[in-house]
Design a protein around this motif. Structure first.
Motif, PDB file in Angstrom:
ATOM      1  N   ASN A  13       0.826  -1.212   0.000  1.00 55.65           N
ATOM      2  CA  ASN A  13       0.000   0.000   0.000  1.00 55.65           C
ATOM      3  C   ASN A  13       0.858   1.258   0.000  1.00 55.65           C
ATOM      4  OD1 ASN A  13      -2.257  -1.636   0.108  1.00 55.65           O
ATOM      5  ND2 ASN A  13      -2.535  -1.415   2.323  1.00 55.65           N
ATOM      6  N   TYR A  14       1.960   1.234   0.748  1.00 51.94           N
ATOM      7  CA  TYR A  14       2.799   2.424   0.876  1.00 51.94           C
ATOM      8  C   TYR A  14       3.793   2.571  -0.274  1.00 51.94           C
ATOM      9  CZ  TYR A  14       1.313   3.020   5.784  1.00 51.94           C
ATOM     10  OH  TYR A  14       0.607   3.232   6.937  1.00 51.94           O
ATOM     11  N   PHE A  15       4.410   1.463  -0.707  1.00 51.33           N
ATOM     12  CA  PHE A  15       5.570   1.548  -1.599  1.00 51.33           C
ATOM     13  C   PHE A  15       5.362   0.904  -2.966  1.00 51.33           C
ATOM     14  CE2 PHE A  15       7.219   0.861   2.850  1.00 51.33           C
ATOM     15  CZ  PHE A  15       7.375   2.216   3.122  1.00 51.33           C
ATOM     16  N   GLY A  16       4.203   0.302  -3.204  1.00 47.74           N
ATOM     17  CA  GLY A  16       3.924  -0.269  -4.517  1.00 47.74           C
ATOM     18  C   GLY A  16       3.967  -1.790  -4.508  1.00 47.74           C
ATOM     19  N   ARG A  17       3.352  -2.376  -5.529  1.00 46.82           N
ATOM     20  CA  ARG A  17       3.294  -3.827  -5.640  1.00 46.82           C
ATOM     21  C   ARG A  17       4.686  -4.406  -5.865  1.00 46.82           C
ATOM     22  NH1 ARG A  17      -1.694  -6.006  -7.282  1.00 46.82           N
ATOM     23  NH2 ARG A  17      -0.583  -7.997  -7.260  1.00 46.82           N
ATOM     24  N   ARG A  18       4.932  -5.568  -5.249  1.00 43.95           N
ATOM     25  CA  ARG A  18       6.249  -6.208  -5.413  1.00 43.95           C
ATOM     26  C   ARG A  18       6.308  -7.045  -6.669  1.00 43.95           C
ATOM     27  NH1 ARG A  18       5.295 -11.436  -2.423  1.00 43.95           N
ATOM     28  NH2 ARG A  18       3.183 -11.162  -1.648  1.00 43.95           N
ATOM     29  N   ASP A  19       5.166  -7.481  -7.198  1.00 38.34           N
ATOM     30  CA  ASP A  19       5.124  -8.277  -8.418  1.00 38.34           C
ATOM     31  C   ASP A  19       3.727  -8.169  -9.012  1.00 38.34           C
ATOM     32  OD1 ASP A  19       3.497 -10.204  -6.900  1.00 38.34           O
ATOM     33  OD2 ASP A  19       5.415 -10.746  -5.980  1.00 38.34           O
ATOM     34  N   ARG A  20       3.605  -8.640 -10.243  1.00 37.93           N
ATOM     35  CA  ARG A  20       2.307  -8.559 -10.914  1.00 37.93           C
ATOM     36  C   ARG A  20       1.295  -9.502 -10.293  1.00 37.93           C
ATOM     37  NH1 ARG A  20       4.267  -8.477 -17.290  1.00 37.93           N
ATOM     38  NH2 ARG A  20       5.418  -6.487 -17.167  1.00 37.93           N
TER      39      ARG A  20
ATOM     40  N   PHE B  84      10.760 -12.361  16.664  1.00 37.28           N
ATOM     41  CA  PHE B  84      10.613 -13.022  15.366  1.00 37.28           C
ATOM     42  C   PHE B  84       9.892 -12.111  14.382  1.00 37.28           C
ATOM     43  CE2 PHE B  84       8.825 -15.769  12.180  1.00 37.28           C
ATOM     44  CZ  PHE B  84       9.720 -16.828  12.054  1.00 37.28           C
ATOM     45  N   GLN B  85       8.805 -11.502  14.819  1.00 39.36           N
ATOM     46  CA  GLN B  85       8.019 -10.655  13.919  1.00 39.36           C
ATOM     47  C   GLN B  85       8.808  -9.431  13.458  1.00 39.36           C
ATOM     48  OE1 GLN B  85       4.781 -10.850  12.624  1.00 39.36           O
ATOM     49  NE2 GLN B  85       4.726 -12.987  13.290  1.00 39.36           N
ATOM     50  N   ALA B  86       9.608  -8.834  14.354  1.00 40.95           N
ATOM     51  CA  ALA B  86      10.409  -7.666  13.976  1.00 40.95           C
ATOM     52  C   ALA B  86      11.473  -8.044  12.942  1.00 40.95           C
ATOM     53  CB  ALA B  86      11.056  -7.051  15.207  1.00 40.95           C
ATOM     54  N   LEU B  87      12.137  -9.184  13.143  1.00 41.78           N
ATOM     55  CA  LEU B  87      13.135  -9.638  12.175  1.00 41.78           C
ATOM     56  C   LEU B  87      12.498  -9.920  10.829  1.00 41.78           C
ATOM     57  CD1 LEU B  87      15.288 -12.056  14.379  1.00 41.78           C
ATOM     58  CD2 LEU B  87      16.104  -9.966  13.274  1.00 41.78           C
ATOM     59  N   ALA B  88      11.366 -10.629  10.826  1.00 39.45           N
ATOM     60  CA  ALA B  88      10.694 -10.954   9.569  1.00 39.45           C
ATOM     61  C   ALA B  88      10.236  -9.690   8.854  1.00 39.45           C
ATOM     62  CB  ALA B  88       9.506 -11.880   9.836  1.00 39.45           C
ATOM     63  N   ALA B  89       9.680  -8.735   9.607  1.00 40.95           N
ATOM     64  CA  ALA B  89       9.186  -7.502   9.000  1.00 40.95           C
ATOM     65  C   ALA B  89      10.304  -6.721   8.325  1.00 40.95           C
ATOM     66  CB  ALA B  89       8.496  -6.643  10.056  1.00 40.95           C
ATOM     67  N   GLU B  90      11.454  -6.599   9.018  1.00 41.71           N
ATOM     68  CA  GLU B  90      12.569  -5.840   8.436  1.00 41.71           C
ATOM     69  C   GLU B  90      13.120  -6.527   7.192  1.00 41.71           C
ATOM     70  OE1 GLU B  90      17.068  -4.368   9.637  1.00 41.71           O
ATOM     71  OE2 GLU B  90      15.561  -4.607  11.216  1.00 41.71           O
ATOM     72  N   GLN B  91      13.267  -7.850   7.235  1.00 39.86           N
ATOM     73  CA  GLN B  91      13.827  -8.544   6.085  1.00 39.86           C
ATOM     74  C   GLN B  91      12.864  -8.541   4.899  1.00 39.86           C
ATOM     75  OE1 GLN B  91      16.947  -9.348   5.843  1.00 39.86           O
ATOM     76  NE2 GLN B  91      17.241  -8.634   7.945  1.00 39.86           N
ATOM     77  N   LEU B  92      11.575  -8.630   5.150  1.00 43.63           N
ATOM     78  CA  LEU B  92      10.607  -8.566   4.057  1.00 43.63           C
ATOM     79  C   LEU B  92      10.572  -7.163   3.449  1.00 43.63           C
ATOM     80  CD1 LEU B  92       7.787 -10.782   5.554  1.00 43.63           C
ATOM     81  CD2 LEU B  92       9.211 -11.320   3.566  1.00 43.63           C
ATOM     82  N   ALA B  93      10.831  -6.136   4.266  1.00 47.85           N
ATOM     83  CA  ALA B  93      10.909  -4.775   3.724  1.00 47.85           C
ATOM     84  C   ALA B  93      12.067  -4.620   2.753  1.00 47.85           C
ATOM     85  CB  ALA B  93      11.034  -3.767   4.868  1.00 47.85           C
ATOM     86  N   ARG B  94      13.096  -5.457   2.904  1.00 48.61           N
ATOM     87  CA  ARG B  94      14.235  -5.385   1.993  1.00 48.61           C
ATOM     88  C   ARG B  94      13.854  -5.835   0.578  1.00 48.61           C
ATOM     89  NH1 ARG B  94      18.840  -7.856   2.313  1.00 48.61           N
ATOM     90  NH2 ARG B  94      19.946  -6.031   1.548  1.00 48.61           N
ATOM     91  N   THR B  95      12.704  -6.480   0.413  1.00 44.02           N
ATOM     92  CA  THR B  95      12.213  -6.733  -0.940  1.00 44.02           C
ATOM     93  C   THR B  95      12.123  -5.424  -1.710  1.00 44.02           C
ATOM     94  OG1 THR B  95      10.960  -8.693  -0.284  1.00 44.02           O
ATOM     95  CG2 THR B  95      10.245  -7.582  -2.289  1.00 44.02           C
ATOM     96  N   TRP B  96      11.665  -4.378  -1.051  1.00 44.71           N
ATOM     97  CA  TRP B  96      11.546  -3.069  -1.700  1.00 44.71           C
ATOM     98  C   TRP B  96      12.877  -2.312  -1.706  1.00 44.71           C
ATOM     99  CZ3 TRP B  96       7.640  -5.651   0.485  1.00 44.71           C
ATOM    100  CH2 TRP B  96       6.399  -5.651  -0.164  1.00 44.71           C
ATOM    101  N   PHE B  97      13.599  -2.327  -0.591  1.00 40.85           N
ATOM    102  CA  PHE B  97      14.762  -1.461  -0.428  1.00 40.85           C
ATOM    103  C   PHE B  97      16.078  -2.223  -0.372  1.00 40.85           C
ATOM    104  CE2 PHE B  97      11.082   0.635   1.634  1.00 40.85           C
ATOM    105  CZ  PHE B  97      10.899   1.611   0.668  1.00 40.85           C
TER     106      PHE B  97
END
Length: 464
Positions: free
Chosen positions: A239-246, A293-306
């Motif tokens: 929602n904030y940064f755009g779709r990661r894939d089609r 666990f949730q904080a680690l997962a959230a940060e690493q999944l954010a790296r998909t964008w950044f």
């Protein structure tokens, strides 16, 4: 008369017309992963070529064939650690417009933790397992290391799982072995792979599908709640940064072999692939729905964008650090969306305490003076300060324009590098404000600005 549609190559160069990559692994019988890469190359330059150079990741039992004929390459150390530079001679010379079929076959040694079925294999960067073809020598030479489309196959014992970049084309099983097939296009992420004898648990939620790969069956009673939180976090990022894939692809949460982390080699830690968070066994021991666990997962999944959709410039430590800060900032934004503004204030105060604790152990440096030789504590301190810097920008200019700027950056630079200058330009475009002063205050000086401390600090926070 001038022919505007005619092009005459003015430089040495080649193109990769077709390319296939095969990786195979047999546990117990071998302490190696076997790699075979084939290329169909065309000389599109202005001269015949007598040699082609490539960088390989420390190969064992290297075999090179050109047009089916075995070639003995010259080998020397490459510039990056753990790699070799090879020179493949062409005899006779490779003529202009001519084709050559090149085949590279080699083994890669596995570290001790990957030599049994209980520990997965992962290659996070292309340089760890994928050859890089060098451009021919010349001021304006041209050459691409990858074809527009690469066929990738991963052959493992039946019961093993494999995940790689590109489009998943399915799996074939024959005589006790499984072959996973992927198609990697030029717009796809850099090649990565993870292989392991995993137990799979797929959970569908209103916000998307989460797939857990664990070394033992996942019996945590909170796994559905954990999956719902992870899927909601990824939905917030989109929602904030755009779709990661089609397509609406799943998110993978993968247990992996030991990873070093801020808490030491035995503490919880994580790394990432696109749409994938890989967490070590210490993180899983905390519980999949735990805050750690949730904080680690959230940060690493954010790296998909950044870290994957757009890539922080690797050659500049300040840009690399700000890329990690963006992932942490995005995780705070997702937590705020879920738990409210109080969560954001809590996270900001935690960052300030983390910075002060590390400053007791290591020297504080301006963010723009970051170096590759900085200690892990200094690098982590820079990431923490960079995250506070992004929160300070949000305080000064508002969250919405900053998020629009980041979404614009992801959309405009997809697959390309970015740095602090590009980030500032994107923010200024959306805020219509000049940010030179605030960038200079946070990037050129040590310490934390007094107004940020006043907003988020406690009476025990120390100094600037």
């Amino acid at each position: 008369m001038v022919c505007s549609s005619c092009t005459v190559p003015l430089t040495p160069g080649f193109a990769v017309q077709r390319q296939a990559l095969a990786l195979s692994y047999v546990p117990v019988k071998s302490e190696r992963a076997h790699i075979r890469v084939t290329y169909r190359l065309q000389n599109l330059g202005n001269q015949d070529l007598r040699v082609l150079q490539a960088v390989l990741p420390a190969p064992l039992d290297l075999q090179i064939r050109v047009d089916g004929r075995a070639i003995t390459p010259e080998t020397s150390d490459a510039l990056r650690r753990g790699s070799v530079l090879i020179s493949v001679p062409f005899e006779p010379a490779w003529p202009q417009k001519g084709f050559r079929d090149l085949e590279m076959e080699y083994d890669l040694a596995l570290d001790e933790s990957s030599q049994t079925a209980a520990h997965p294999i992962r290659y996070e960067q292309a340089a760890e397992w994928f050859p890089e073809l060098r451009k021919p020598r010349g001021s304006f030479s041209k050459g691409l290391s990858r074809a527009r489309e690469v066929s990738v196959t991963i052959q493992v014992p039946q019961g093993f799982n494999a995940l790689a970049s590109g489009q998943n084309l399915g799996i074939k099983t024959h005589q006790g072995e499984s072959e996973y097939r992927f198609r990697l296009r030029d717009a796809d992420y850099e090649p990565f792979v993870v292989i392991g004898h995993y137990q799979e648990k797929e959970i569908r939620t209103p916000s998307g599908t989460v797939v857990f790969w664990t070394l033992e069956p996942l019996t945590d009673p909170n796994v559905r709640a954990a999956a719902e939180r992870i899927a909601a976090t990824v939905q917030t990022y989109e929602n904030y940064f755009g779709r990661r894939d089609r397509k609406r692809l799943p998110v993978w949460i993968v247990e992996t072999s030991p990873l070093p982390g801020p808490g030491g080699p035995q503490g919880p830690a994580a790394t990432s692939f696109p749409s994938t968070a890989l967490l070590n066994q210490a993180a899983f021991a905390e519980g999949v729905n735990s805050p750690v666990f949730q904080a680690l997962a959230a940060e690493q999944l954010a790296r998909t964008w950044f870290g994957w959709l757009i890539v922080p410039s690797r050659n500049l430590p300040p840009d690399r650090n700000i890329g990690q800060s963006l992932a942490r900032y995005a995780a705070i934004a997702a937590a705020q969306a879920s738990n409210g503004d109080a969560e954001r204030r809590l996270r900001a105060a935690q960052l300030l305490r983390q910075f002060d604790e590390r400053r007791k152990r290591v020297a504080d440096k301006p963010l723009l003076q970051a170096e590759f030789r900085d200690s892990p504590d200094q690098q982590e301190m820079a990431v923490v300060k960079g995250t506070m810097f992004l929160l300070a920008l949000e305080d000064a200019y508002g969250a919405e324009p900053l998020r629009r700027g980041l979404a614009h950056l992801v959309r405009a630079l997809r697959g390309r590098d970015f740095g602090l200058a590009t980030l500032r330009a994107a923010f200024e475009q959306e805020t219509h404000k000049e940010m030179a002063d605030v960038f200079r205050i946070w990037l050129d000086h040590t310490g934390i600005p007094a107004d940020f401390r006043a907003r988020y600090g406690s009476k025990t926070s120390s100094g600037n």
